[in-house]
Design an enzyme around this catalytic site. Structure first.
Site, PDB file in Angstrom:
ATOM      1  N   ALA A  77      -3.855  10.778  51.121  1.00 17.35           N
ATOM      2  CA  ALA A  77      -4.556   9.801  51.926  1.00 17.35           C
ATOM      3  C   ALA A  77      -3.426   9.050  52.423  1.00 17.35           C
ATOM      4  O   ALA A  77      -2.327   8.667  52.022  1.00 17.35           O
ATOM      5  CB  ALA A  77      -5.522   9.181  51.117  1.00 17.35           C
ATOM      6  N   ASP A  78      -3.993   8.299  53.575  1.00 13.41           N
ATOM      7  CA  ASP A  78      -3.034   7.520  54.398  1.00 13.41           C
ATOM      8  C   ASP A  78      -4.048   6.396  54.899  1.00 13.41           C
ATOM      9  O   ASP A  78      -5.069   6.866  55.561  1.00 13.41           O
ATOM     10  CB  ASP A  78      -2.099   7.955  55.402  1.00 13.41           C
ATOM     11  N   THR A  79      -3.909   5.069  54.699  1.00 15.12           N
ATOM     12  CA  THR A  79      -4.311   4.044  55.360  1.00 15.12           C
ATOM     13  C   THR A  79      -3.903   3.082  56.088  1.00 15.12           C
ATOM     14  O   THR A  79      -2.616   2.908  56.095  1.00 15.12           O
ATOM     15  CB  THR A  79      -5.162   3.129  54.178  1.00 15.12           C
ATOM     16  N   GLY A 109      -7.075   8.295  56.380  1.00 15.58           N
ATOM     17  CA  GLY A 109      -7.213   9.541  56.706  1.00 15.58           C
ATOM     18  C   GLY A 109      -7.227  10.343  55.238  1.00 15.58           C
ATOM     19  O   GLY A 109      -6.398   9.869  54.456  1.00 15.58           O
TER      20      GLY A 109
END
Length: 195
Positions: A68-70, A105
């Protein structure tokens, strides 16, 4: 199914634990740059998928990888993790008194090669903040590991966030409602806590 979390985020770990899922953490360094033409949700999705590609070769057939990436977006500007305290102060000064968007994401990748990439968006409204409040937060909470230089679960979230439109957990770093749904769809299994 064995869930593998490729993230060093204590917030993501806590959210998966709260969801009742068993998981293993695997970590490796992955470049977090992205093509300049990408914007908003596309950046978060690209980074999540890019991280997953670094783990693809090591996945076993019974494993599902979660990356994940924020990111935080103020208008069209992407605010990633601050490089130092002054960068954190600069970001929070930009965010105060305004609304911004948080995108996380997520990429789920099975050892068999099935993959799903998605993102979730939350609109966050900040009240105006004083410079003293901003500096207090940066000094005492050290938000250098957080996109946009803040954590909604921290002190700043308690005093600055006036309204959210979307998932609170997405702002923390993982849209767990979507993760739950997509894991069930991807693995063709009915998930239950403790599984």
């Amino acid at each position: 199914m064995r869930l593998i979390l490729a993230s060093n985020s204590p917030r993501r770990r806590q959210l998966l634990t709260d969801l009742g899922l068993r998981y293993e953490v695997r970590l490796q360094e992955v470049d977090e740059s992205y093509p300049a033409h990408l914007q908003r949700a596309a950046v978060a999705e690209y980074l999540a998928a890019h991280k997953a590609s670094a783990y693809r070769a090591g996945l076993q057939p019974d494993e599902v990888l979660l990356t994940a990436d924020t990111i935080v977006c103020l208008d069209e500007q992407v605010l990633n993790k601050p490089v130092d305290d002054e960068d954190a102060v600069r970001m929070l000064t930009q965010l105060q008194g305004r609304a911004h968007d948080v995108y996380t994401g997520v990429c789920l990748l099975t050892g068999g090669g099935r993959q799903v990439v998605f993102s979730d968006q939350t609109r966050v409204h900040f009240r105006p903040l004083t410079e003293a409040e901003i500096r207090y937060y940066v000094q005492h909470y050290r938000p250098l590991d957080k996109a946009g230089a803040y954590g909604a679960q921290d002190w700043i979230g308690l005093v600055a966030v006036t309204r959210l439109e979307g998932s609170y957990f997405n702002v923390m770093g993982l849209p767990v409602h979507r993760v739950w749904e997509e894991l069930q769809r991807l693995t063709d299994a009915q998930l239950l806590p403790g599984a």
